[in-house]
Write an enzyme that holds these catalytic residues in place. Structure first.
Site, PDB file in Angstrom:
ATOM      1  N   THR A  13       0.839  -1.195   0.000  1.00 42.10           N
ATOM      2  CA  THR A  13       0.000   0.000   0.000  1.00 42.10           C
ATOM      3  C   THR A  13       0.874   1.244   0.000  1.00 42.10           C
ATOM      4  O   THR A  13       1.869   1.316   0.722  1.00 42.10           O
ATOM      5  CB  THR A  13      -0.949   0.024   1.210  1.00 42.10           C
TER       6      THR A  13
ATOM      7  N   PHE B  10       1.045   5.132   0.917  1.00 39.37           N
ATOM      8  CA  PHE B  10       0.450   6.171   1.755  1.00 39.37           C
ATOM      9  C   PHE B  10       1.029   7.525   1.357  1.00 39.37           C
ATOM     10  O   PHE B  10       2.182   7.609   0.920  1.00 39.37           O
ATOM     11  CB  PHE B  10       0.775   5.935   3.234  1.00 39.37           C
TER      12      PHE B  10
END
Length: 320
Positions: free
Chosen positions: A212, A214
């Site tokens: 992921t 961010f």
């Protein structure tokens, strides 16, 4: 001036975010949330807001990406962004996209509307665990929609019904609160320890390279001095004019000036489906002549162009 219906709705949501979100956390998470918020309130200049309950992936990202900061849990993405705007936190860290499940819903709308600047990025490997009051079998599992999507094959093979919750660790706290051994949660392993659950299985994500991205946001953009000597990335949103070949012409400036665009995504604005906006990342920073020329040409062919931030690359983009 009297506020119209849309303005009234916005005010109502803001009041709910500030007054109601604390009590939206499951009961097992509230004591930890209170402790973390109290610490952040004493030093807001060191606070970094994240969406989710303690133990969520965003909590982990906040501690890893900004080790000197105090994590401030917020119930929603809007709450996390508001914490920076209200001065309760110096920064916020928000997941923007996942290698397996794509972009995080609503982020492309929330970032421009927030008025905050992206000042950094962080890439974090994601590992999920299936947990509950015992080790199953489970009829259903709660988690954030992103985590459910990243584990959909695992759940389908076992006949476990996916149920959406606001965040991964919050789902674990909710399962703990419900007290039903047939309910599971998909969350980081630390959530089981925090909320008194047992881990039935580790690494339930469907892909071993689950990652992921961010972004870190602040009130002010990153300074030129902070970017010196580093490879920069610039993120912006734009809407091209509603004329034939507008996107083709808008993109031409990046090709002719040798500016590498590493990301381009479209999303709809409004309900007419006639206005398409785009979210983009490029390598480089304003001030570089090639980047300035490319952005100038983009602006000429666009109805709107908004730079969301220029910041150091958290991970090198390979140019092939």
């Amino acid at each position: 001036m009297q506020a119209g219906p849309r303005a009234s709705l916005r005010v109502g949501r803001s009041l709910f975010s500030k007054r109601g979100s604390m009590h939206s956390f499951p009961a097992p998470a509230l004591a930890i949330v209170e402790t973390m918020r109290a610490a952040a309130a004493k030093q807001p200049e060191r606070a970094i807001a994240f969406q989710g309950s303690p133990g969520a992936n965003s909590h982990r990202a906040a501690t890893e990406a900004a080790g000197d900061y105090l994590p401030l849990p917020c119930f929603s993405f809007e709450d996390a962004l508001e914490a920076v705007k209200d001065g309760r936190a110096a920064r916020a860290i928000i997941p923007i996209e996942n290698s397996q499940h794509g972009r995080v819903a609503d982020i492309h709308f929330l970032l421009p509307e927030s008025g905050l600047s992206i000042v950094g990025e962080y890439f974090m490997p994601i590992n999920h665990a299936l947990m509950g009051l015992g080790t199953g079998p489970f009829e259903a599992a709660y988690s954030h929609p992103q985590a459910l999507g990243q584990s959909r094959f695992f759940l389908r093979e076992r006949g476990i019904v996916p149920l959406s919750y606001a965040d991964t660790a919050g789902a674990a706290a909710f399962v703990s609160e419900r007290g039903d051994p047939k309910l599971g949660a998909i969350a980081p392993a630390i959530a089981a320890e925090l909320y008194g659950l047992e881990i039935a299985q580790h690494n339930v994500e469907d892909s071993a390279d689950n990652m992921t991205r961010f972004v870190i946001l602040a009130e002010a953009p990153e300074s030129d001095k902070a970017l010196e000597g580093s490879e920069a990335i610039t993120t912006f949103v734009f809407e091209v004019k509603n004329i034939p070949a507008a996107l083709y012409k808008a993109m031409g400036g990046f090709a002719t000036n040798g500016v590498n665009m590493t990301k381009l995504e479209s999303y709809q604005k409004g309900t007419s489906f006639s206005a398409t906006a785009f979210y983009a990342d490029i390598l480089g920073a304003p001030g570089d002549p090639a980047v300035d020329r490319a952005l100038e040409e983009l602006a000429f062919h666009s109805k709107e162009l908004r730079i969301l931030g220029t910041y150091k690359q958290g991970r090198a983009r390979q140019i092939t």
